[in-house]
Design an enzyme around this catalytic site. Structure first.
Site, PDB file in Angstrom:
ATOM      1  N   HIS A   1       0.834  -1.216   0.000  1.00  0.00           N
ATOM      2  CA  HIS A   1       0.000   0.000   0.000  1.00  0.00           C
ATOM      3  C   HIS A   1       0.865   1.262   0.000  1.00  0.00           C
ATOM      4  O   HIS A   1       0.500   2.270  -0.600  1.00  0.00           O
ATOM      5  CB  HIS A   1      -0.924  -0.009   1.224  1.00  0.00           C
TER       6      HIS A   1
ATOM      7  N   ASP B   1      -5.532   5.879   1.604  1.00  0.00           N
ATOM      8  CA  ASP B   1      -5.794   4.523   1.154  1.00  0.00           C
ATOM      9  C   ASP B   1      -7.280   4.249   1.381  1.00  0.00           C
ATOM     10  O   ASP B   1      -7.862   4.668   2.392  1.00  0.00           O
ATOM     11  CB  ASP B   1      -4.950   3.535   1.964  1.00  0.00           C
TER      12      ASP B   1
HETATM   13  C1  UDX Z   1      -0.632  -6.904  -0.071  1.00  0.00           C
HETATM   14  C2  UDX Z   1      -1.549  -8.020  -0.564  1.00  0.00           C
HETATM   15  O1  UDX Z   1      -0.939  -9.269  -0.415  1.00  0.00           O
HETATM   16  C3  UDX Z   1      -1.937  -7.792  -1.986  1.00  0.00           C
HETATM   17  O2  UDX Z   1      -2.762  -8.851  -2.399  1.00  0.00           O
HETATM   18  C4  UDX Z   1      -2.658  -6.490  -2.107  1.00  0.00           C
HETATM   19  O3  UDX Z   1      -3.011  -6.275  -3.445  1.00  0.00           O
HETATM   20  C5  UDX Z   1      -1.755  -5.364  -1.585  1.00  0.00           C
HETATM   21  O4  UDX Z   1      -1.318  -5.654  -0.269  1.00  0.00           O
HETATM   22  P1  UDX Z   1       1.805  -7.781  -0.940  1.00  0.00           P
HETATM   23  O5  UDX Z   1       1.500  -9.147  -0.505  1.00  0.00           O
HETATM   24  O6  UDX Z   1       3.013  -7.202  -0.406  1.00  0.00           O
HETATM   25  O7  UDX Z   1       0.589  -6.770  -0.739  1.00  0.00           O
HETATM   26  O8  UDX Z   1       1.900  -7.890  -2.540  1.00  0.00           O
HETATM   27  P2  UDX Z   1       2.001  -6.848  -3.693  1.00  0.00           P
HETATM   28  O9  UDX Z   1       0.735  -6.096  -3.852  1.00  0.00           O
HETATM   29  O10 UDX Z   1       2.444  -7.609  -4.861  1.00  0.00           O
HETATM   30  O11 UDX Z   1       3.128  -5.804  -3.263  1.00  0.00           O
HETATM   31  C6  UDX Z   1       4.461  -6.172  -3.054  1.00  0.00           C
HETATM   32  C7  UDX Z   1       5.364  -5.004  -3.400  1.00  0.00           C
HETATM   33  O12 UDX Z   1       6.646  -5.289  -2.866  1.00  0.00           O
HETATM   34  C8  UDX Z   1       5.511  -4.772  -4.890  1.00  0.00           C
HETATM   35  O13 UDX Z   1       5.446  -3.401  -5.192  1.00  0.00           O
HETATM   36  C9  UDX Z   1       6.897  -5.320  -5.197  1.00  0.00           C
HETATM   37  O14 UDX Z   1       7.577  -4.637  -6.227  1.00  0.00           O
HETATM   38  C10 UDX Z   1       7.624  -5.115  -3.886  1.00  0.00           C
HETATM   39  N1  UDX Z   1       8.696  -6.113  -3.739  1.00  0.00           N
HETATM   40  C11 UDX Z   1       8.391  -7.436  -3.614  1.00  0.00           C
HETATM   41  C12 UDX Z   1       9.990  -5.691  -3.753  1.00  0.00           C
HETATM   42  O15 UDX Z   1      10.273  -4.495  -3.889  1.00  0.00           O
HETATM   43  N2  UDX Z   1      10.963  -6.623  -3.641  1.00  0.00           N
HETATM   44  C13 UDX Z   1      10.724  -7.937  -3.496  1.00  0.00           C
HETATM   45  O16 UDX Z   1      11.680  -8.696  -3.392  1.00  0.00           O
HETATM   46  C14 UDX Z   1       9.381  -8.365  -3.478  1.00  0.00           C
END
Ligand code: UDX
Length: 456
Positions: free
Chosen positions: A25, A123
């Site tokens: 987020h 948000d």
């Molecule tokens: C959570 C929920 O899981 C997701 O379903 C919802 O849409 C938003 O909140 P998250 O699980 O962290 O988020 O997944 P995601 O939405 O994919 O966000 C992860 C972020 O971390 C991405 O922007 C990605 O670029 C970043 N990231 C991930 C990194 O910078 N490095 C990494 O090694 C892995």
């Protein structure tokens, strides 16, 4: 109104942004903040101390910390810092944060040496902010960090519950189509995890939908050509304007990373042939048990493709990092890191597929780079994103039966060699790139957001 659109001290009005304090987020909110700053607005960020981003990466913004400033307040000082328990802050602050937020906003609104505040952008999950903003006559826009499709399904959860879709013990077959959402199967709805048993997350989702509809506008991390029918539904059902902006195309999220990003693998990645490496990451929250972790590892090794695997510390229940893996298990073809600059990795020409948990940021970053996906969703919006990518956009393969090494290997090999899926991912990226040119839908969306905020 006219005076407010003039630039004060070289900058236009001030916008106050208030992200939910979790990686998935914070990233899109700070990308939005950077975009609005580039359009001449002054930026103030409200944030909790919990999960605060590195403020030195944003010398051009003003940060104010709210809601958890008192380290002795046991309501939140004892809350878990990681895992699902960390989300309890969403319930707590939505219930108890109104006075603090109002107080902070009153302070901001009374500052005479800053440009006037034109709006608050929070948000969408900070639903309590709507009534606070209303009391101060301050327009509130929301940033919804998931897809439009997810919002529409979430808005229908009460209906789907009445129809018996959330109840695992009912007589609907998991493979059955959901009549109201023909692209979904019953098991996709069940996998969201909503049960309609009066728990706090469902109350938050209901309020999120209600207060987003009551807001002055909704900003989405998406683009029109990806979700055209969903956009029509949203425009029909919600009076406030919608703005679809593909944030990863404007700014990377590296500067808002809460974990240190490993870059040591880039020399190795640079040597790999184009489209040959599988990038594997399951986001910032998801966890697996050791048995499933080992299936993932076997699947990756058995598929005989090269891979770059992000194993976040704490990803494996009961382990600090990758202790369950025997020494040398991944062999020469694999690299494991704790955290990576994901957008940069996805943009690398060596990356041929992304095995993802289908969080919306990860999904959309993959779309932005034209990388086809293998989808292994956990809960929430993820099963909806996975189904959409595999069955509607057709740029992914959904691993529907959980963690099973042979299926994993087969899916990876399929995505790496399947020219059709690669071509569709490439065409989708081209459409997105075209939408950013003058006159394109994403370009116009940014322009109309700027004009709209300027008119408030
Ligand atoms: C959570 C929920 O899981 C997701 O379903 C919802 O849409 C938003 O909140 P998250 O699980 O962290 O988020 O997944 P995601 O939405 O994919 O966000 C992860 C972020 O971390 C991405 O922007 C990605 O670029 C970043 N990231 C991930 C990194 O910078 N490095 C990494 O090694 C892995």
């Amino acid at each position: 109104m006219k005076n407010q659109t003039e630039i004060t001290g070289g900058r236009r009005q001030r916008i106050i942004l208030f992200p939910l304090p979790y990686q998935g987020h914070i990233n899109p909110m700070l990308q939005l903040a950077n975009l609005l700053y580039s359009k001449g607005f002054t930026i103030t960020i409200l944030h909790t101390n919990f999960n605060k981003p590195k403020t030195s990466n944003y010398p051009h913004f003003t940060f104010r910390f709210i809601l958890d400033n008192d380290p002795h307040d046991e309501r939140y000082s004892n809350l878990p810092l990681q895992g699902m328990g960390a989300f309890s802050r969403i319930f707590l602050f939505n219930q108890e944060g109104a006075d603090q937020l109002r107080h902070q906003l009153e302070l901001e609104l009374s500052q005479k040496d800053e440009p006037p505040v034109s709006c608050l952008i929070t948000d969408a999950l900070w639903h309590f902010a709507q009534s606070v903003a209303d009391r101060l006559s301050l327009p509130r826009l929301v940033l919804r960090t998931s897809s439009l499709f997810c919002f529409i399904v979430y808005a229908s959860i009460p209906l789907l519950a009445d129809l018996g879709y959330l109840d695992c013990s009912n007589n609907k077959h998991p493979e059955e189509q959901v009549v109201e959402f023909p692209m979904l199967k019953v098991k996709d709805i069940i996998k969201t995890g909503f049960k309609r048993d009066g728990n706090a997350i469902e109350e938050v989702i209901d309020n999120m939908v209600k207060q987003a509809k009551a807001s002055s506008g909704i900003i989405w991390n998406s683009f029109k050509e990806l979700e055209e029918p969903e956009l029509e539904t949203i425009l029909r059902d919600i009076p406030a304007p919608s703005f679809l902006i593909p944030f990863p195309k404007h700014f990377t999220s590296s500067s808002s990373s809460l974990l240190e990003q490993d870059r040591t693998f880039f020399p190795w990645l640079d040597q790999q042939p184009p489209n040959s490496v599988v990038y594997v990451s399951f986001g910032s929250v998801a966890q697996v048990d050791e048995e499933h972790f080992m299936e993932i590892a076997h699947g990756l090794v058995d598929c005989k493709e090269s891979f770059l695997w992000v194993v976040r510390p704490g990803f494996v229940n009961g382990s600090t990092w990758i202790e369950p893996l025997p020494d040398g298990f991944v062999g020469e073809r694999g690299r494991i890191v704790k955290w990576a600059p994901q957008q940069e990795v996805l943009a690398h020409e060596a990356i041929g597929a992304f095995w993802t948990h289908s969080g919306w940021n990860s999904t959309f970053e993959s779309v932005c780079e034209g990388v086809p996906m293998i989808c292994s969703p956990f809960w929430g919006d993820q099963p909806l994103d996975a189904r959409y990518m595999s069955d509607v956009a057709k740029v992914g393969v959904y691993l529907e039966n959980g963690w099973e090494r042979e299926e994993i290997s087969k899916a990876i090999r399929r995505v790496i060699v399947d020219e059709d899926i690669r071509e569709r991912a490439r065409v989708l990226k081209q459409k997105l790139d075209a939408s950013l040119s003058k006159g394109g839908s994403s370009y116009e969306s940014v322009e109309s957001l700027v004009a709209y905020i300027s008119s408030l």
